[in-house]
Motif scaffolding. Structure first.
Motif, PDB file in Angstrom:
ATOM      1  N   LEU A  71       0.808  -1.221   0.000  1.00 28.47           N
ATOM      2  CA  LEU A  71       0.000   0.000   0.000  1.00 28.47           C
ATOM      3  C   LEU A  71       0.838   1.267   0.000  1.00 28.47           C
ATOM      4  CD1 LEU A  71      -2.934  -0.986   2.353  1.00 28.47           C
ATOM      5  CD2 LEU A  71      -2.962  -0.747  -0.124  1.00 28.47           C
ATOM      6  N   SER A  72       2.030   1.215   0.551  1.00 28.39           N
ATOM      7  CA  SER A  72       2.856   2.421   0.594  1.00 28.39           C
ATOM      8  C   SER A  72       3.272   2.887  -0.799  1.00 28.39           C
ATOM      9  CB  SER A  72       4.095   2.187   1.450  1.00 28.39           C
ATOM     10  OG  SER A  72       4.898   1.179   0.874  1.00 28.39           O
ATOM     11  N   THR A  73       3.254   1.986  -1.769  1.00 30.49           N
ATOM     12  CA  THR A  73       3.640   2.371  -3.125  1.00 30.49           C
ATOM     13  C   THR A  73       2.460   2.393  -4.083  1.00 30.49           C
ATOM     14  OG1 THR A  73       4.220   0.083  -3.630  1.00 30.49           O
ATOM     15  CG2 THR A  73       6.005   1.533  -2.907  1.00 30.49           C
ATOM     16  N   GLY A  74       1.255   2.073  -3.630  1.00 31.04           N
ATOM     17  CA  GLY A  74       0.061   2.218  -4.450  1.00 31.04           C
ATOM     18  C   GLY A  74      -0.234   1.050  -5.366  1.00 31.04           C
ATOM     19  N   PHE A  75      -1.173   1.287  -6.276  1.00 29.78           N
ATOM     20  CA  PHE A  75      -1.638   0.279  -7.221  1.00 29.78           C
ATOM     21  C   PHE A  75      -1.362   0.765  -8.637  1.00 29.78           C
ATOM     22  CE2 PHE A  75      -4.442   0.099  -3.546  1.00 29.78           C
ATOM     23  CZ  PHE A  75      -4.401  -1.248  -3.235  1.00 29.78           C
ATOM     24  N   ARG A  76      -1.310  -0.149  -9.562  1.00 28.47           N
ATOM     25  CA  ARG A  76      -1.206   0.188 -10.978  1.00 28.47           C
ATOM     26  C   ARG A  76      -2.439  -0.409 -11.648  1.00 28.47           C
ATOM     27  NH1 ARG A  76       3.323   1.678 -14.092  1.00 28.47           N
ATOM     28  NH2 ARG A  76       3.751   2.648 -12.124  1.00 28.47           N
ATOM     29  N   ILE A  77      -3.205   0.401 -12.342  1.00 31.35           N
ATOM     30  CA  ILE A  77      -4.418  -0.059 -13.003  1.00 31.35           C
ATOM     31  C   ILE A  77      -4.224   0.026 -14.508  1.00 31.35           C
ATOM     32  CG2 ILE A  77      -6.870   0.399 -13.383  1.00 31.35           C
ATOM     33  CD1 ILE A  77      -7.034   1.417 -10.539  1.00 31.35           C
ATOM     34  N   ILE A  78      -4.608  -1.038 -15.187  1.00 32.28           N
ATOM     35  CA  ILE A  78      -4.567  -1.092 -16.646  1.00 32.28           C
ATOM     36  C   ILE A  78      -5.991  -1.340 -17.104  1.00 32.28           C
ATOM     37  CG2 ILE A  78      -3.666  -2.302 -18.660  1.00 32.28           C
ATOM     38  CD1 ILE A  78      -1.450  -3.364 -16.740  1.00 32.28           C
ATOM     39  N   THR A  79      -6.512  -0.523 -18.002  1.00 31.50           N
ATOM     40  CA  THR A  79      -7.859  -0.742 -18.500  1.00 31.50           C
ATOM     41  C   THR A  79      -7.801  -1.362 -19.890  1.00 31.50           C
ATOM     42  OG1 THR A  79      -8.042   1.460 -19.457  1.00 31.50           O
ATOM     43  CG2 THR A  79      -8.778   1.208 -17.192  1.00 31.50           C
ATOM     44  N   LEU A  80      -8.661  -2.331 -20.121  1.00 34.09           N
ATOM     45  CA  LEU A  80      -8.771  -2.983 -21.420  1.00 34.09           C
ATOM     46  C   LEU A  80     -10.205  -2.860 -21.903  1.00 34.09           C
ATOM     47  CD1 LEU A  80      -6.808  -6.290 -20.768  1.00 34.09           C
ATOM     48  CD2 LEU A  80      -6.012  -4.294 -22.006  1.00 34.09           C
ATOM     49  N   VAL A  81     -10.390  -2.471 -23.155  1.00 30.33           N
ATOM     50  CA  VAL A  81     -11.718  -2.303 -23.726  1.00 30.33           C
ATOM     51  C   VAL A  81     -11.851  -3.208 -24.940  1.00 30.33           C
ATOM     52  CG1 VAL A  81     -13.267  -0.668 -24.873  1.00 30.33           C
ATOM     53  CG2 VAL A  81     -11.891   0.072 -22.920  1.00 30.33           C
ATOM     54  N   GLU A  82     -12.962  -3.920 -25.014  1.00 30.51           N
ATOM     55  CA  GLU A  82     -13.238  -4.741 -26.184  1.00 30.51           C
ATOM     56  C   GLU A  82     -13.880  -3.859 -27.246  1.00 30.51           C
ATOM     57  OE1 GLU A  82     -16.111  -8.406 -27.568  1.00 30.51           O
ATOM     58  OE2 GLU A  82     -16.171  -7.718 -25.511  1.00 30.51           O
ATOM     59  N   ALA A  83     -13.324  -3.875 -28.438  1.00 31.23           N
ATOM     60  CA  ALA A  83     -13.880  -3.084 -29.537  1.00 31.23           C
ATOM     61  C   ALA A  83     -15.172  -3.734 -30.020  1.00 31.23           C
ATOM     62  CB  ALA A  83     -12.876  -2.994 -30.677  1.00 31.23           C
ATOM     63  N   LYS A  84     -16.195  -2.937 -30.154  1.00 33.65           N
ATOM     64  CA  LYS A  84     -17.480  -3.439 -30.638  1.00 33.65           C
ATOM     65  C   LYS A  84     -17.472  -3.436 -32.167  1.00 33.65           C
ATOM     66  CE  LYS A  84     -18.793  -3.311 -26.338  1.00 33.65           C
ATOM     67  NZ  LYS A  84     -17.809  -3.956 -25.518  1.00 33.65           N
ATOM     68  N   LYS A  85     -17.957  -4.504 -32.746  1.00 27.38           N
ATOM     69  CA  LYS A  85     -18.061  -4.639 -34.205  1.00 27.38           C
ATOM     70  C   LYS A  85     -16.712  -4.441 -34.884  1.00 27.38           C
ATOM     71  CE  LYS A  85     -22.826  -3.121 -34.160  1.00 27.38           C
ATOM     72  NZ  LYS A  85     -23.798  -2.122 -34.580  1.00 27.38           N
ATOM     73  N   GLU A  86     -15.651  -4.882 -34.227  1.00 23.60           N
ATOM     74  CA  GLU A  86     -14.297  -4.812 -34.804  1.00 23.60           C
ATOM     75  C   GLU A  86     -13.821  -3.383 -35.074  1.00 23.60           C
ATOM     76  OE1 GLU A  86     -12.316  -7.689 -35.434  1.00 23.60           O
ATOM     77  OE2 GLU A  86     -13.904  -8.727 -34.372  1.00 23.60           O
ATOM     78  N   ASP A  87     -14.460  -2.368 -34.465  1.00 21.07           N
ATOM     79  CA  ASP A  87     -14.092  -0.975 -34.698  1.00 21.07           C
ATOM     80  C   ASP A  87     -13.178  -0.487 -33.566  1.00 21.07           C
ATOM     81  OD1 ASP A  87     -13.850   1.676 -35.367  1.00 21.07           O
ATOM     82  OD2 ASP A  87     -16.013   2.071 -35.459  1.00 21.07           O
ATOM     83  N   ILE A  88     -11.879  -0.638 -33.771  1.00 21.93           N
ATOM     84  CA  ILE A  88     -10.890  -0.279 -32.756  1.00 21.93           C
ATOM     85  C   ILE A  88     -10.971   1.206 -32.404  1.00 21.93           C
ATOM     86  CG2 ILE A  88      -8.404  -0.064 -32.315  1.00 21.93           C
ATOM     87  CD1 ILE A  88      -9.232  -2.930 -32.154  1.00 21.93           C
ATOM     88  N   LYS A  89     -11.043   2.065 -33.408  1.00 23.16           N
ATOM     89  CA  LYS A  89     -11.033   3.513 -33.154  1.00 23.16           C
ATOM     90  C   LYS A  89     -12.234   3.951 -32.315  1.00 23.16           C
ATOM     91  CE  LYS A  89      -8.241   4.741 -37.120  1.00 23.16           C
ATOM     92  NZ  LYS A  89      -8.138   5.460 -38.381  1.00 23.16           N
TER      93      LYS A  89
END
Length: 112
Positions: free
Chosen positions: A12-30
């Protein structure tokens, strides 16, 4: 809604690292960039409220076969110009692993 949220825990003294991942809908990455950036901002705000000053939040948008990576540093979101394909699985895993802070007790992974 976050499709997948990875939280890398450290003492806890050094915190957490969060990584977010999103699934692209209908293969549209942008189309996933805005959602991912919003989730990264939410992770940044969460960390600040918890007293964890994490300077960089990482994100990824994927269709499952194509991956794009984002980085939030301060109030600037950067989007990697390169599209990574499933055939580049080693590079994809390397990028994801690079977002996880190293610690003296981290296990050594062969091949990386």
């Amino acid at each position: 809604m976050v499709d997948l949220l990875m939280i890398c825990c450290r003492p806890l003294s050094t915190g957490f690292r969060i990584i977010t991942l999103v699934e692209a809908k209908k293969e549209d990455i942008k189309a996933g960039f805005g959602q991912c950036a919003a989730e990264m901002l939410a992770a940044q705000l969460f960390n600040e409220e918890e007293g964890n000053q994490i300077p960089i939040i990482y994100g990824a948008v994927t269709s499952g076969t194509v991956w794009r990576f984002l980085k939030l540093e301060g109030n600037i979101v950067s989007i990697d110009a390169i599209e990574y394909y499933l055939r580049d699985v080693g590079k994809i895993l390397g990028i994801l692993l690079s977002a996880i802070p190293k610690s003296p007790t981290s296990p050594k992974l062969s091949g990386f």
